[in-house]
Design a protein around this motif. Structure first.
Motif, short mmCIF file in Angstrom:
data_model
loop_
_atom_site.label_atom_id
_atom_site.label_comp_id
_atom_site.label_asym_id
_atom_site.label_seq_id
_atom_site.Cartn_x
_atom_site.Cartn_y
_atom_site.Cartn_z
N PRO A 79 34.14 44.81 -25.58
CA PRO A 79 34.50 44.11 -24.26
C PRO A 79 33.68 43.76 -23.37
CG PRO A 79 34.98 46.48 -24.26
CD PRO A 79 34.48 46.26 -25.74
N PRO A 80 33.61 42.92 -22.51
CA PRO A 80 32.45 42.65 -21.50
C PRO A 80 31.82 43.79 -20.82
CG PRO A 80 34.25 40.94 -21.22
CD PRO A 80 34.78 42.29 -22.12
N GLN A 81 30.69 43.91 -20.64
CA GLN A 81 29.92 44.97 -19.84
C GLN A 81 29.29 44.62 -18.80
OE1 GLN A 81 30.14 48.33 -21.09
NE2 GLN A 81 31.66 47.17 -22.49
N ALA A 82 28.92 43.28 -18.47
CA ALA A 82 28.68 42.70 -17.33
C ALA A 82 29.49 41.87 -16.45
CB ALA A 82 27.30 41.75 -17.79
N ALA A 83 29.33 41.88 -15.25
CA ALA A 83 29.97 41.09 -14.45
C ALA A 83 30.00 39.58 -14.53
CB ALA A 83 29.60 41.50 -12.98
N SER A 84 29.13 39.07 -15.19
CA SER A 84 29.08 37.50 -15.57
C SER A 84 29.20 37.46 -16.97
CB SER A 84 27.55 37.01 -15.43
OG SER A 84 27.45 35.77 -15.85
N ILE A 85 30.22 36.51 -17.26
CA ILE A 85 30.53 36.03 -18.64
C ILE A 85 29.34 35.66 -19.52
CG2 ILE A 85 31.37 33.68 -18.33
CD1 ILE A 85 33.78 34.14 -19.86
N ARG A 86 28.32 35.26 -18.85
CA ARG A 86 27.16 34.50 -19.38
C ARG A 86 26.79 35.43 -20.55
NH1 ARG A 86 21.29 33.40 -16.77
NH2 ARG A 86 20.39 32.75 -18.59
N TRP A 87 26.90 36.81 -20.48
CA TRP A 87 26.15 37.75 -21.65
C TRP A 87 27.44 38.28 -22.50
CZ3 TRP A 87 21.66 37.13 -20.98
CH2 TRP A 87 21.01 37.09 -19.83
N PHE A 88 28.50 37.62 -22.30
CA PHE A 88 29.57 37.99 -23.33
C PHE A 88 29.41 37.34 -24.72
CE2 PHE A 88 33.91 37.36 -25.25
CZ PHE A 88 34.10 38.54 -25.69
N GLY A 89 29.47 38.10 -25.71
CA GLY A 89 29.02 37.37 -27.02
C GLY A 89 27.71 37.46 -27.44
N ALA A 90 26.88 38.29 -26.83
CA ALA A 90 25.48 38.36 -27.19
C ALA A 90 25.47 39.46 -28.28
CB ALA A 90 24.67 38.99 -25.86
N ALA A 91 26.59 40.18 -28.49
CA ALA A 91 26.33 41.20 -29.75
C ALA A 91 27.16 40.46 -30.73
CB ALA A 91 27.15 42.50 -29.21
N LEU A 92 27.52 39.22 -30.72
CA LEU A 92 28.48 38.62 -31.95
C LEU A 92 27.67 38.60 -32.94
CD1 LEU A 92 31.12 37.40 -32.71
CD2 LEU A 92 30.34 35.22 -31.90
N PRO A 93 26.20 38.29 -33.04
CA PRO A 93 25.35 38.03 -34.34
C PRO A 93 25.57 39.66 -35.18
CG PRO A 93 24.54 36.78 -32.78
CD PRO A 93 25.59 37.48 -32.16
N ASP A 94 25.17 40.58 -34.48
CA ASP A 94 25.57 41.89 -35.17
C ASP A 94 26.59 42.26 -35.54
OD1 ASP A 94 22.55 42.33 -34.74
OD2 ASP A 94 22.95 43.23 -32.62
N TYR A 95 27.64 42.00 -34.69
CA TYR A 95 29.31 42.31 -35.12
C TYR A 95 29.50 41.68 -36.60
CZ TYR A 95 34.21 41.94 -35.16
OH TYR A 95 35.53 41.98 -35.40
N LEU A 96 29.06 40.27 -36.65
CA LEU A 96 29.29 39.69 -37.74
C LEU A 96 28.54 40.14 -39.02
CD1 LEU A 96 29.39 36.14 -36.44
CD2 LEU A 96 31.48 37.24 -37.06
N ARG A 97 27.35 40.68 -38.72
CA ARG A 97 26.62 41.27 -39.78
C ARG A 97 27.10 42.45 -40.27
NH1 ARG A 97 22.09 38.59 -37.11
NH2 ARG A 97 21.88 40.30 -35.87
N THR A 98 27.78 43.04 -39.52
CA THR A 98 28.31 44.75 -39.96
C THR A 98 29.60 44.66 -40.02
OG1 THR A 98 28.19 45.08 -37.58
CG2 THR A 98 26.36 45.52 -38.72
N THR A 99 30.45 43.75 -39.96
CA THR A 99 31.99 43.68 -40.01
C THR A 99 32.69 42.97 -41.07
OG1 THR A 99 31.76 44.04 -37.66
CG2 THR A 99 34.06 43.59 -38.63
N LYS A 100 33.54 43.43 -41.86
CA LYS A 100 34.04 42.94 -42.81
C LYS A 100 35.13 41.97 -42.28
CE LYS A 100 33.13 46.22 -46.64
NZ LYS A 100 33.61 47.04 -47.62
N PRO A 101 35.47 41.07 -42.91
CA PRO A 101 34.80 40.38 -43.97
C PRO A 101 33.72 39.64 -43.78
CG PRO A 101 36.94 38.78 -43.34
CD PRO A 101 36.56 40.22 -42.20
N TYR A 102 33.22 39.49 -42.54
CA TYR A 102 32.06 38.43 -42.23
C TYR A 102 30.60 38.87 -42.70
CZ TYR A 102 35.72 37.89 -38.87
OH TYR A 102 37.11 37.56 -38.33
N CYS A 103 30.39 40.12 -43.00
CA CYS A 103 29.32 40.64 -43.65
C CYS A 103 29.11 40.55 -45.07
CB CYS A 103 28.94 42.25 -43.33
SG CYS A 103 30.17 43.40 -44.26
N ASN A 104 30.29 39.91 -45.77
CA ASN A 104 30.30 39.62 -47.03
C ASN A 104 29.79 38.15 -47.34
OD1 ASN A 104 31.24 42.06 -47.74
ND2 ASN A 104 33.59 41.55 -47.44
N TYR A 105 29.51 37.40 -46.34
CA TYR A 105 29.27 36.16 -46.46
C TYR A 105 27.64 35.70 -46.66
CZ TYR A 105 33.95 35.22 -45.66
OH TYR A 105 35.50 34.90 -45.60
#
Length: 105
Positions: A79-105
């Protein structure tokens, strides 16, 4: 209740991690459930819209349905941790690298 704590509880309720009965809401007109449901849906959709805009190539690659599924799961776990939406999604690349099924690609 201090404002910061109330905001944290409200965000938890919007994201489905806290019962709305625990919030000191006094809606006028609509029921608490309907009011919170409308707000929660709009909030999540705005977050997902931000992800679609910032990761447009990923959106095209996954398609609407799979991207929406990924966005819901990511939002629930990051979930967002900052007041600005600007930073939401910064952790998405790490999430995809470590979460199935995305890390399988």
């Amino acid at each position: 209740m201090q404002l910061h704590k109330w905001q944290q509880n409200f965000q938890s309720a919007v994201l489905g991690r806290l019962s709305i009965d625990e919030l000191p809401l006094q809606p006028k007109g609509l029921s608490r459930e309907l009011s919170m449901g409308i707000y929660a849906n709009a909030y999540r959709e705005r977050l997902h819209e931000a992800l679609r805009e910032n990761y447009s190539a990923l959106h095209r690659l996954l398609g609407d349905c799979d991207f929406a599924e990924m966005a819901y799961a990511f939002t629930a776990s990051h979930p967002p941790q900052a007041a600005s939406i600007r930073w939401f999604g910064a952790a998405l690349p790490d999430y995809l690298r470590t979460t199935k099924p995305y890390c399988n690609y």
